[in-house]
Design a protein around this motif. Structure first.
Motif, PDB file in Angstrom:
ATOM      1  N   PRO A 219     -37.098  64.385  33.430  1.00 52.17           N
ATOM      2  CA  PRO A 219     -36.923  63.066  32.801  1.00 52.17           C
ATOM      3  C   PRO A 219     -35.565  62.885  32.130  1.00 52.17           C
ATOM      4  O   PRO A 219     -35.108  61.739  31.959  1.00 52.17           O
ATOM      5  CB  PRO A 219     -38.064  63.005  31.787  1.00 52.17           C
ATOM      6  N   LEU A 220     -34.898  63.982  31.772  1.00 51.39           N
ATOM      7  CA  LEU A 220     -33.564  63.880  31.162  1.00 51.39           C
ATOM      8  C   LEU A 220     -32.539  63.303  32.135  1.00 51.39           C
ATOM      9  O   LEU A 220     -31.459  62.875  31.711  1.00 51.39           O
ATOM     10  CB  LEU A 220     -33.092  65.260  30.684  1.00 51.39           C
ATOM     11  N   SER A 221     -32.888  63.273  33.429  1.00 50.80           N
ATOM     12  CA  SER A 221     -31.969  62.716  34.424  1.00 50.80           C
ATOM     13  C   SER A 221     -31.654  61.247  34.152  1.00 50.80           C
ATOM     14  O   SER A 221     -30.642  60.726  34.644  1.00 50.80           O
ATOM     15  CB  SER A 221     -32.565  62.852  35.832  1.00 50.80           C
ATOM     16  N   LEU A 222     -32.504  60.585  33.371  1.00 57.21           N
ATOM     17  CA  LEU A 222     -32.300  59.164  33.081  1.00 57.21           C
ATOM     18  C   LEU A 222     -31.383  58.917  31.891  1.00 57.21           C
ATOM     19  O   LEU A 222     -31.002  57.775  31.637  1.00 57.21           O
ATOM     20  CB  LEU A 222     -33.655  58.485  32.808  1.00 57.21           C
ATOM     21  N   PHE A 223     -31.009  59.976  31.172  1.00 58.70           N
ATOM     22  CA  PHE A 223     -30.343  59.779  29.887  1.00 58.70           C
ATOM     23  C   PHE A 223     -28.898  60.272  29.825  1.00 58.70           C
ATOM     24  O   PHE A 223     -28.281  60.226  28.770  1.00 58.70           O
ATOM     25  CB  PHE A 223     -31.152  60.456  28.771  1.00 58.70           C
ATOM     26  N   PHE A 224     -28.336  60.722  30.926  1.00 56.44           N
ATOM     27  CA  PHE A 224     -26.973  61.243  30.903  1.00 56.44           C
ATOM     28  C   PHE A 224     -26.076  60.590  31.949  1.00 56.44           C
ATOM     29  O   PHE A 224     -25.159  61.220  32.488  1.00 56.44           O
ATOM     30  CB  PHE A 224     -26.988  62.772  31.089  1.00 56.44           C
ATOM     31  N   GLY A 225     -26.365  59.342  32.246  1.00 51.71           N
ATOM     32  CA  GLY A 225     -25.529  58.591  33.170  1.00 51.71           C
ATOM     33  C   GLY A 225     -25.660  59.080  34.595  1.00 51.71           C
ATOM     34  O   GLY A 225     -26.471  59.956  34.903  1.00 51.71           O
ATOM     35  N   LYS A 226     -24.827  58.508  35.461  1.00 57.75           N
ATOM     36  CA  LYS A 226     -24.949  58.856  36.876  1.00 57.75           C
ATOM     37  C   LYS A 226     -24.554  60.295  37.155  1.00 57.75           C
ATOM     38  O   LYS A 226     -25.116  60.936  38.047  1.00 57.75           O
ATOM     39  CB  LYS A 226     -24.122  57.902  37.734  1.00 57.75           C
ATOM     40  N   SER A 227     -23.609  60.854  36.379  1.00 62.95           N
ATOM     41  CA  SER A 227     -23.208  62.254  36.600  1.00 62.95           C
ATOM     42  C   SER A 227     -24.358  63.200  36.279  1.00 62.95           C
ATOM     43  O   SER A 227     -24.630  64.150  37.036  1.00 62.95           O
ATOM     44  CB  SER A 227     -21.997  62.596  35.728  1.00 62.95           C
ATOM     45  N   GLY A 228     -25.042  62.944  35.158  1.00 60.45           N
ATOM     46  CA  GLY A 228     -26.196  63.761  34.811  1.00 60.45           C
ATOM     47  C   GLY A 228     -27.315  63.619  35.823  1.00 60.45           C
ATOM     48  O   GLY A 228     -27.971  64.606  36.190  1.00 60.45           O
ATOM     49  N   ALA A 229     -27.537  62.391  36.298  1.00 61.36           N
ATOM     50  CA  ALA A 229     -28.580  62.162  37.305  1.00 61.36           C
ATOM     51  C   ALA A 229     -28.270  62.917  38.588  1.00 61.36           C
ATOM     52  O   ALA A 229     -29.169  63.493  39.219  1.00 61.36           O
ATOM     53  CB  ALA A 229     -28.716  60.669  37.583  1.00 61.36           C
ATOM     54  N   ILE A 230     -26.998  62.927  38.974  1.00 64.76           N
ATOM     55  CA  ILE A 230     -26.597  63.608  40.207  1.00 64.76           C
ATOM     56  C   ILE A 230     -26.891  65.101  40.127  1.00 64.76           C
ATOM     57  O   ILE A 230     -27.319  65.717  41.116  1.00 64.76           O
ATOM     58  CB  ILE A 230     -25.104  63.372  40.502  1.00 64.76           C
ATOM     59  N   ILE A 231     -26.682  65.699  38.949  1.00 66.10           N
ATOM     60  CA  ILE A 231     -26.967  67.134  38.790  1.00 66.10           C
ATOM     61  C   ILE A 231     -28.442  67.417  39.071  1.00 66.10           C
ATOM     62  O   ILE A 231     -28.784  68.343  39.825  1.00 66.10           O
ATOM     63  CB  ILE A 231     -26.576  67.601  37.371  1.00 66.10           C
ATOM     64  N   PHE A 232     -29.331  66.615  38.481  1.00 61.20           N
ATOM     65  CA  PHE A 232     -30.758  66.797  38.721  1.00 61.20           C
ATOM     66  C   PHE A 232     -31.114  66.504  40.172  1.00 61.20           C
ATOM     67  O   PHE A 232     -31.958  67.192  40.768  1.00 61.20           O
ATOM     68  CB  PHE A 232     -31.571  65.897  37.794  1.00 61.20           C
ATOM     69  N   ILE A 233     -30.478  65.499  40.748  1.00 57.05           N
ATOM     70  CA  ILE A 233     -30.772  65.128  42.131  1.00 57.05           C
ATOM     71  C   ILE A 233     -30.349  66.231  43.099  1.00 57.05           C
ATOM     72  O   ILE A 233     -31.073  66.550  44.051  1.00 57.05           O
ATOM     73  CB  ILE A 233     -30.078  63.794  42.473  1.00 57.05           C
ATOM     74  N   ILE A 234     -29.200  66.843  42.859  1.00 59.06           N
ATOM     75  CA  ILE A 234     -28.772  67.974  43.698  1.00 59.06           C
ATOM     76  C   ILE A 234     -29.796  69.103  43.612  1.00 59.06           C
ATOM     77  O   ILE A 234     -30.166  69.712  44.621  1.00 59.06           O
ATOM     78  CB  ILE A 234     -27.369  68.465  43.281  1.00 59.06           C
ATOM     79  N   GLY A 235     -30.265  69.370  42.368  1.00 57.75           N
ATOM     80  CA  GLY A 235     -31.310  70.378  42.194  1.00 57.75           C
ATOM     81  C   GLY A 235     -32.568  70.013  42.955  1.00 57.75           C
ATOM     82  O   GLY A 235     -33.199  70.874  43.589  1.00 57.75           O
ATOM     83  N   GLY A 236     -32.942  68.727  42.913  1.00 46.90           N
ATOM     84  CA  GLY A 236     -34.125  68.270  43.628  1.00 46.90           C
ATOM     85  C   GLY A 236     -33.981  68.390  45.133  1.00 46.90           C
ATOM     86  O   GLY A 236     -34.920  68.793  45.831  1.00 46.90           O
ATOM     87  N   ILE A 237     -32.809  68.053  45.644  1.00 43.82           N
ATOM     88  CA  ILE A 237     -32.565  68.154  47.085  1.00 43.82           C
ATOM     89  C   ILE A 237     -32.668  69.605  47.539  1.00 43.82           C
ATOM     90  O   ILE A 237     -33.294  69.912  48.569  1.00 43.82           O
ATOM     91  CB  ILE A 237     -31.186  67.559  47.437  1.00 43.82           C
TER      92      ILE A 237
END
Length: 275
Positions: A219-237
């Motif tokens: 859920p922290l992916s929503l709180f650190f802008g697009k750069s933070g979201a991308i980090i979580f998304i790479i992990g998810g991929i």
């Protein structure tokens, strides 16, 4: 390029394309395994109908009986595959007509109802995404589009958090034995990897806690802008790609990746609000 995700129209089109790739894969798998739906096989409708048709009678039961028997069901899945491919082509240039959105959702629900006991989280997420996209199109306003995207984003992060939370409170996940147990199972296991984990319990423990921390913190992916979201998304991929390779969970990859444009969109909006 990532700034384009702040446009709800672009975000919705990309979500739609990705979730329809999931539908194409799922439909293709059903068609190529059509023998499983013939008489006296695992998904034989003559067996399944006794449970599935309990709540229907008369003409509705007769219609479902006609639709779900072999080979009619395979033809219906083929129609879904064709409509999905056509929809993907349309989405590169235009929004989908509402009737096509509704038809895709109806066909997906049809498949889910027939093979209810064989569904997994990816199937459920696919249906939820298509339902949200249909509601967004029915509203056809910037507000409904944004609400649709936010719903998909929150559904995604909630799915990760819930999975992580139940692992966190589970003793077998805490000590790492659950992961090696899953890898040693018949349905989703991988013999070589399970042997590796059983012989190296420390590796199973580390990987288990890496997964728990990743899912609980998603859920922290929503709180650190697009750069933070991308980090979580790479992990998810990476996580879903490994699941697809090791456990054969192909649909999970595309179903959850389909939610990532919504997460980037929501993360950009949250950062803009904070700033």
């Amino acid at each position: 390029m990532l700034n384009q995700f702040s446009d709800p129209i672009i975000a919705i089109r990309l979500i739609n394309i990705l979730v329809l790739i999931t539908v194409c894969i799922n439909s293709s798998e059903i068609i190529f395994s059509y023998k499983n739906y013939t008489n006296n096989d695992i998904f034989d409708w003559e067996v399944l109908k006794y449970e599935s048709l309990k709540r229907f009678d008369g003409k509705r039961a007769s219609f479902l009986n006609f639709l779900y028997r072999f080979p009619n069901y395979i033809f219906a899945v083929g129609i879904l595959l064709v409509l999905s491919l056509i929809s993907i082509a349309i989405l590169f240039r235009h929004d989908l007509p509402i009737w096509l959105n509704a038809s895709l959702l109806l066909l997906i629900l049809m498949i889910h109802y027939r093979t209810g006991f064989g569904m997994d989280g990816a199937d459920q997420l696919t249906g939820i995404i298509l339902f949200a996209l249909l509601l967004g199109r029915l509203g056809n306003t910037p507000l409904t589009y944004q609400a649709c995207i936010w719903f998909i984003a929150l559904q995604s992060v909630l799915s990760y958090f819930t999975a992580g939370y139940f692992k966190l409170i589970s003793p077998v996940w805490q000590n790492g034995s659950a992961l090696s147990g899953v890898m040693n199972s018949v349905g989703y296991g991988h013999k070589d990897f399970s042997v590796f984990l059983i012989k190296r319990k420390w590796a199973s423990l580390i990987l288990s806690w890496m997964l728990i921390v990743f899912e609980v913190s998603f859920p922290l992916s929503l709180f650190f802008g697009k750069s933070g979201a991308i980090i979580f998304i790479i992990g998810g991929i990476i996580f879903h790609f490994l699941n697809a390779m090791i456990m054969g969970l192909n649909n999970f990859f595309w179903a959850f990746v389909a939610t990532y444009p919504a997460i980037i969109f929501a993360a950009i909006q949250v950062r803009n609000y904070i700033n």
